[in-house]
Design a protein around this motif. Sequence first.
Motif, mmCIF file in Angstrom:
data_model
loop_
_atom_site.group_PDB
_atom_site.id
_atom_site.type_symbol
_atom_site.label_atom_id
_atom_site.label_comp_id
_atom_site.label_asym_id
_atom_site.label_seq_id
_atom_site.Cartn_x
_atom_site.Cartn_y
_atom_site.Cartn_z
ATOM 1 N N LYS A 121 0.818 -1.218 0.000
ATOM 2 C CA LYS A 121 0.000 0.000 0.000
ATOM 3 C C LYS A 121 0.850 1.265 0.000
ATOM 4 O O LYS A 121 0.301 2.373 0.071
ATOM 5 C CB LYS A 121 -0.916 0.004 1.219
ATOM 6 N N ASN A 122 2.178 1.110 -0.037
ATOM 7 C CA ASN A 122 3.073 2.276 0.022
ATOM 8 C C ASN A 122 2.720 3.182 1.196
ATOM 9 O O ASN A 122 2.665 4.412 1.073
ATOM 10 C CB ASN A 122 3.024 3.077 -1.286
ATOM 11 N N THR A 123 2.477 2.570 2.323
ATOM 12 C CA THR A 123 2.020 3.297 3.503
ATOM 13 C C THR A 123 2.903 2.982 4.706
ATOM 14 O O THR A 123 3.297 1.834 4.901
ATOM 15 C CB THR A 123 0.558 2.957 3.817
ATOM 16 N N VAL A 124 3.198 4.024 5.469
ATOM 17 C CA VAL A 124 3.953 3.867 6.709
ATOM 18 C C VAL A 124 3.088 4.355 7.861
ATOM 19 O O VAL A 124 2.279 5.280 7.707
ATOM 20 C CB VAL A 124 5.291 4.635 6.639
ATOM 21 N N TYR A 125 3.248 3.700 9.005
ATOM 22 C CA TYR A 125 2.451 4.012 10.181
ATOM 23 C C TYR A 125 3.367 4.348 11.350
ATOM 24 O O TYR A 125 4.499 3.904 11.422
ATOM 25 C CB TYR A 125 1.578 2.819 10.566
ATOM 26 N N LEU A 126 2.822 5.116 12.282
ATOM 27 C CA LEU A 126 3.516 5.363 13.536
ATOM 28 C C LEU A 126 2.500 5.228 14.664
ATOM 29 O O LEU A 126 1.608 6.070 14.796
ATOM 30 C CB LEU A 126 4.159 6.747 13.565
ATOM 31 N N GLN A 127 2.632 4.159 15.425
ATOM 32 C CA GLN A 127 1.795 3.959 16.594
ATOM 33 C C GLN A 127 2.485 4.623 17.773
ATOM 34 O O GLN A 127 3.617 4.272 18.116
ATOM 35 C CB GLN A 127 1.589 2.473 16.867
ATOM 36 N N MET A 128 1.803 5.567 18.391
ATOM 37 C CA MET A 128 2.380 6.322 19.497
ATOM 38 C C MET A 128 1.574 6.055 20.759
ATOM 39 O O MET A 128 0.378 6.351 20.807
ATOM 40 C CB MET A 128 2.381 7.825 19.177
ATOM 41 N N ASN A 129 2.228 5.481 21.742
ATOM 42 C CA ASN A 129 1.598 5.173 23.024
ATOM 43 C C ASN A 129 2.265 5.971 24.135
ATOM 44 O O ASN A 129 3.356 6.503 23.969
ATOM 45 C CB ASN A 129 1.705 3.682 23.322
ATOM 46 N N SER A 130 1.602 6.033 25.261
ATOM 47 C CA SER A 130 2.140 6.734 26.439
ATOM 48 C C SER A 130 2.621 8.130 26.067
ATOM 49 O O SER A 130 3.731 8.539 26.428
ATOM 50 C CB SER A 130 3.293 5.922 27.050
#
Length: 122
Positions: A75-84
């Motif tokens: 999907k040519n997609t990057v994610y950033l999961q940000m916790n705390s």
Amino acid sequence: QVQLVESGGGSVQPGGSLRLSCAASGSIYRIYTMGWYRQAPGKQRELVAGISSGGSTNYADSAKGRFTISRDNGKNTVYLQMNSLKPEDTAVYYCNAAAQVVDRGREVYYYWGQGTQVTVSS
């Protein structure tokens, strides 16, 4: 050319979570490294996390243990999961990609998204 469109920013209380997404589109031949940077008011833009096309990752010390970068090459997609999340995470977050463009040879070009605001406040 390549366009990067970020989404997922917003306001959250300390300790909360957000997930940023960045989708690349356009005349893409191949995308190499993708990453997330951030810039707080009065400060320089800094790397938050990066990920290679093979999935190798690197993080700023401030992000280690709290943020997770991932990508979907199909999907040519990057994610950033940000916790705390902390108030000091407040910044505009920018997506970056290193890519080869169709019909422009082997040269690698670097592209930026328009940025998405993340605000952490009680």
